[in-house]
Design an enzyme around this catalytic site. Sequence first.
Site, short mmCIF file in Angstrom:
data_model
loop_
_atom_site.label_atom_id
_atom_site.label_comp_id
_atom_site.label_asym_id
_atom_site.label_seq_id
_atom_site.Cartn_x
_atom_site.Cartn_y
_atom_site.Cartn_z
N GLU A 1 3.15 -7.42 -2.83
CA GLU A 1 2.03 -7.80 -4.16
C GLU A 1 1.91 -6.29 -4.68
OE1 GLU A 1 -2.68 -8.59 -4.48
OE2 GLU A 1 -2.05 -7.99 -2.50
N HIS A 2 1.47 -5.15 -4.13
CA HIS A 2 1.45 -3.77 -4.74
C HIS A 2 2.69 -2.96 -4.12
CE1 HIS A 2 -2.98 -5.21 -3.88
NE2 HIS A 2 -2.99 -4.92 -5.20
#
Length: 443
Positions: free
Chosen positions: A320-321
Amino acid sequence: MTIRHLKTGKPEADRAADDAKTRNIVEAALKDIEARGDAAVREMSNKFDGFDRDNYRLSEDEIQALIAKVSDREMADIRFAHDQVRKFAQAQRDSMHDIEVETLPGVILGHKNIPVQSVGCYVPGGKFPMVASAHMSVATAAVAGVPRIIACTPPFKGEPNPAVIAAMHMGGAHEIYVMGGIQAVGAMAIGTETIDPVHLLVGPGNAFVAEAKRQLFGRVGIDLFAGPTETMVIADETAADAELCATDLLGQAEHGYNSPAVLLTNSDKLARDTLAEVDRLLAILPTAETAGKSWEDYGEVIVCDTYEEMLAVADEIASEHVQVMTDRDDWFLENMTCYGALFLGPRTNVANGDKVIGTNHTLPTKKAGRYTGGLWVGKYLKTHSYQKVTTDEAAALIGAYGSRLCLLEGFVGHAEQCNVRVRRYGGINVPYGGAAPDRQAKE
């Protein structure tokens, strides 16, 4: 390719078993909401949030009373973050244009970007009041022009959180409810006696919220599958040290007990130093109980020999990040294809993206970055095409091609839709169910 795992998390089989338990709980809860409406929502709110009201929607007077509890400094900070998110969302909206083109003489095609007519924004807040999530979902929907925006957030320590409510109101929410978890998402999507259902659900949440959105997809639209936070740090010794790496890993691991955090590096020394630094920080981090459990069960440290190997592993994990701190950050930006959002360079960090810098923090998890990006203003817009034929010649020309292509597929009724135009506007006597002659298809 030589890839070494200095630390691994839970086996995939154990993670799948956890997912199955969550799936069963959510399925039963959604069926209950569909069957019993407000009564089921109220029971779940009492059970899971310890919160009971006759009506979970806040009145305007209640909203204003809560906002009055927010200090001037806090309001200024909330306003600053809201303005950054809204500014970037507006720039994105301005990049999306309606189009209309004449592809042939008399044949006009176009599309219009139309806002979704109602959206339900989920803002997490049972453990940590996610003020920023209100900007990301509510304010972005307002920029898109959604005419009905409703927002739900769980109580925090038994009461609506004033800062979250202030951010929702500032962002443009038309209805605000104090509800969390499955019951909030289910009520917004399915509807109850007191809540009209929405067309689209957006917002991050825990594993139960993510699973509820997955099961509701189709009945309503969803932004994406945004479950427990994931983070990856891609680092080398030229741009990062153990303190930066460990801090960035634990900063996201504190979200919950099941938040994957991965260090990907080409330096065995940096990897081992980071493992030691994580242990040091966990001894002093106030949220170590949560972050430590995530790190124990979902933390990974992966050492590669080359940057190409690092790139391949990063795209496979599709985190995600992704925090990139190397001597070639722009190379990763140019070549990475599967992720939620990139944070480039040691001066950047995921927390800025989570809270204030302006990009949206609702991002794909569980490898969904392979096929979708994160929440943005375009998620609230539907791009609808239209067609218009304005001359007899164009109607006959397109009709003749259409007639023959329909019959090629065996669709006689389709062909007649085309043939009737060829007869009426082209003056050609095509037998019923027959194919328009070739000469009608020539310019």
